[in-house]
Structure formats: C-alpha cells, structure tokens
Write an enzyme that holds these catalytic residues in place. Structure first.
Site, PDB file in Angstrom:
ATOM      1  N   ASN A 147      -2.311  52.498  -1.766  1.00 18.99           N
ATOM      2  CA  ASN A 147      -0.878  52.321  -1.556  1.00 18.99           C
ATOM      3  C   ASN A 147      -0.537  52.433  -0.075  1.00 18.99           C
ATOM      4  OD1 ASN A 147       0.205  52.605  -4.554  1.00 18.99           O
ATOM      5  ND2 ASN A 147      -1.342  54.189  -4.239  1.00 18.99           N
ATOM      6  N   LYS A 309      -2.970  43.767  -3.891  1.00 19.56           N
ATOM      7  CA  LYS A 309      -4.140  43.796  -4.780  1.00 19.56           C
ATOM      8  C   LYS A 309      -5.155  42.731  -4.387  1.00 19.56           C
ATOM      9  CE  LYS A 309      -2.146  46.972  -7.294  1.00 19.56           C
ATOM     10  NZ  LYS A 309      -0.890  47.075  -6.539  1.00 19.56           N
TER      11      LYS A 309
END
Length: 480
Positions: A147, A309
C-alpha cells in the site's frame, strides 16, 4: 483446500462469566483510548463506537514477524525505485490504461507534471506491506499487497498491544505479555511527516491532510494530528477534501500551493485512492494542482502508480525484481511473492485465463484498487473470466494465487453485537509500516516504523476494518 491450525494463546472457550466481564472492561478500555470509529449506520460527529477488535492477541510465528520487519526498508527502497523508473511504469501500465479509467486519470496527471517539469523532487512514502502466512509453504509469510496511499490503522493499532496486555492481565496471564511486540507506528509515521516538513524548510508552512467528505475512521486520522501537535506544536495542520482544495487553494508564482495565505509543505492523502472520491472534474483538477506544486506529496502520483496491482504482478515476473534489487536482498524479496499473473492478450495471459477457469478456487482476481471490497474470489473468478475472456476489460485485473493461512480460534468483539460472542475460526493479516523520504537520486530516510494485525472470519474473503469486514488485533509471537 485444507488449512492448518495454530493454538490460541489461551485455551478456549473461556468461562462465560469471566468472558462477559473481561469484554465489558475491554470495550471501556477501547473507547477511552480511542480504539473507535464513527457509526456508519447512525452517523454523528458527536460520538464514536468501538472499532471491531479480537479479544485475545492472535498467534504469529516470531521468525516470520521478524522477517517482515527486516524486509520493510528493502521494500520501501524497491517501491521508491519503481516510482522513479519512468520506462518501467509506462511499460507495465500500458495495457491497464486502455480499460481502467481511474488509473488512466492518475497516469495522465503523472505525464502532465513530468512534461511541465516536476516542481518538487522530494517524495514522502508512508507505506504498508501486507502479508498472510501460507500454510502449505510451512507457515511462511507471503505478500498480499503493498500500500502506497492512505495506509491506515497505524494510529489505532499502536494502542492495541497495551489493550491486549491489559486484557491478559485481567485474565490472570500477565506473564504472557513478554510475547507482545511493541508498536510505535503512530510516532514513526508522524516523524515521516515532520521530517518532510523540515526538508521543505519554510517556517510559515502548513501540513495539509486530504480527507473524505465524511470520515468514519476519524480516530486513526486525528491521532496523527494530535501526535504532531504534541511533538511539534509550531506545525499547523489543515484537513480539506479534494473539492475544498479546488475551491480554497492556489499556486503562486513560485509554484507553492497556498492555503489561507500560507504555503503547504506536506500533503498527506487519507483520501484519493478510489474512483468514488473523484465525483467530478473539480477533484481531478485539485489533484493536478497539488501535484504541480512544490508541496511534498504523500504519496506523489508516481508512488501511487507504483502501488498498483499491475506493478506488483510485473515485479514477480522473472528478472523484473532484479532490475531494482540485487544479490541476497532480491532472493529474500522474491521469497515473499506468491504466484502473480498478467491477463494481457498474449500467450502467457491466455494460459493464466485457462488456468484460473480450470481451478478458480486457487486464485483471486484483483483490480487496480485500494480500500477493500474490490477483489473477486472462488467460483466468481471463473464467471468473471468467462465474461471478460474476449474483452480488453480483463487487462485491468491481475490474477493472484490464493494464500491459505492457518486458522486460529478466537472471539471478535463488535459494536452492538450480543455478548458473549461465539468462538469462531479466524485468519490474520500482518501489515508492516515503513517510511521513506527521497528524490530519484538521494534517499534521506528509510525505516520500518511499526505494524498492524487485521483479523477476519476464516470464511470471509475480504478483511478491511474500515470497510466493516475485519477486526483489529495484535500479534502474539510464537517460537515455532
């Protein structure tokens, strides 16, 4: 697919009278120490309720916890290098940009500021790397995601070890608290903001938190402000939505972002990571204005793109990681990767689609999104891929092998839920916080600063606490 079990730190079930009594104490401790959130169903700014928490700390192998802690600076630097490798980002994201409007909008801002000349070369990263233990692989950690924006719960989870120690003492097991690691995530994350502020070097400057229109996770955000106010009282912090930034800020002739007549030194995003947070062009214009400014961004637009991602999947490809990390460190990082596959329209993408359709339960389908609640699991993976098989939409996703963590029994305490709660099977996800500050050519600070443990019901696919799916927890370290 079978899952192993780890024993709870205390034999369960607890005596019902003892359980009811300790839960009442734990709830009061949580409320009085800010382990809370605003109620989504009955929202009011005048009160908070307890955040969901696991009553007893959850077991976690000490060696794997230590491994995750030691790896964090390596991962910080990896993502820093990725964010500053224009060619790698361009190549990696090109297919997703054609079908993912949100990522494309972020990318367009990145291109614009690069073409204009980047006004602020320093970036601040308050990162979090998340892991599950993979049982078939000997209970070794495997990375779920990395993150780079709005990495939450560093503040509240800094209080969780003290809460768990209190609960264990109330149950007559104070001798066990030696296995509870200290957690200084809040002070560590805040030191990143204040260090960046000092690098900016303008005494009259302010810090700007970018927040949602409605903040449910208010404790986690405000504790950062309170910590900075206590340690650095001269630093003024403003909270503004993207729309308010559009209306109330401007760029001066020095490209400083000016709010209330004062330059902004650091912009810390607690919003801006999902499409719903950009309901109009005003929010996108605000994001572009911030990015054009001399303010140090947390994250910069390139850090946010590096956290997609698609980048995670690309780094797992043979040779890709070694572009950024060399020697023994690359071996250590590659060891935490699970199977990650692109779904592009090429031979490897077709093989990945066929593999997932044939055995959908083995995989998770992930879009380029943060904030929880976006992934596709189980039989729905097959349905989604059959629907998207001949559509460019599939390039906006990556395919990830599903991680099977060990189960542990425990009690989850939720606001408004009946007491005592039942004993349930749980799985835990470890997050390690890191701070990095630097330019393309120089890193000023790079450190690991704390951790969080987020635990969910074993049969729940998602585990986001802010999304109402998981519960806050603390690791109980085991020598295995």
């Amino acid at each position: 697919m079978s899952q192993a079990r780890l024993a709870s730190c205390l034999p369960l079930p607890l005596d019902q009278k003892v359980l009811v009594n300790v839960i009442e104490k734990a709830k009061d401790w949580a409320l009085m120490h800010g382990v809370g959130m605003r109620d989504r169903k009955n929202f009011t700014k005048d009160s908070i309720q307890i955040a969901p928490f696991v009553l007893l700390p959850s077991p976690f192998p000490r060696t794997e916890f230590t491994k995750a802690v030691e790896l964090q600076p390596v991962l910080n630097e990896l993502m820093h290098k990725v964010a500053h490798d224009d060619d790698f980002l361009e190549h990696t994201l090109q297919n997703a940009l054609q079908v993912d409007e949100f990522t494309a909008n972020l990318y367009d801002i990145w291109v614009k500021v690069r073409n204009e000349g980047i006004a602020q070369s320093v970036s601040l990263g308050l990162f979090r790397s998340d892991y599950l233990m993979q049982h078939p692989d000997g209970n070794r950690i495997k990375q779920v995601e990395f993150n780079t924006i709005a990495s939450s719960f560093g503040a509240i989870t800094s209080h969780l070890p003290a809460m768990s120690r209190y609960i264990l003492r109330q149950l007559g097991h104070g001798d066990m608290i030696k296995n509870m690691p200290e957690n200084r995530a809040l002070s560590g994350l805040c030191s990143g903001i204040t260090d960046a502020y000092d690098l900016f070097g303008v005494p009259t400057a302010i810090v700007l938190f970018v927040v949602e229109e409605v903040s449910y996770n208010i404790c986690d955000q405000r504790f950062h402000e309170f910590e900075i106010s206590e340690t650095r009282p001269e630093i003024q912090i403003y909270r503004k939505t993207l729309n308010e930034i559009y209306e109330e800020t401007e760029l001066n002739d020095k490209k400083q972002l000016v709010l209330d007549g004062r330059p902004v030194a650091v912009v810390y995003y607690r919003s801006g990571y999902e499409p719903a947070q950009y309901p109009s062009n005003r929010e996108w214009e605000a994001r572009l204005r911030v990015e054009r400014s001399t303010a140090i961004k947390c994250p910069s637009i390139s850090y946010q793109l590096a956290g997609t991602k698609k980048v995670q999947q690309a780094l797992a490809a043979p040779g890709a990681l070694e572009r950024f990390v060399r020697g023994a460190a690359s071996v250590r990082v590659r060891d935490i990767f699970t199977g990650l596959y692109a779904l592009d329209f090429d031979d490897s993408g077709e093989r990945a689609v066929d593999m997932a359709i044939a055995d959908a339960e083995r995989f998770v389908l992930k879009p380029q999104r943060e904030g929880g609640g976006n992934n596709v699991y189980g039989a729905e993976v097959r349905d989604a891929l059959l629907r998207m098989r001949h559509s460019r939409e599939r390039a906006a996703y990556i395919l990830m092998e599903r991680i099977l963590p060990p189960l542990v029994q425990g009690y989850v305490v939720r606001p408004g839920a009946p007491v005592p709660p039942p004993v349930v099977d749980l799985v835990s996800e470890l997050g390690i916080f890191g701070v990095i500050i630097g330019t393309k050519d120089k890193i000023y600070s790079n450190k690991q600063v704390g951790h969080m443990l987020r635990t969910k019901l074993a049969d729940a696919n998602e585990g986001g606490v802010a999304a109402g799916l998981g519960a806050l927890d603390s690791p109980y370290l085991l020598d295995m």
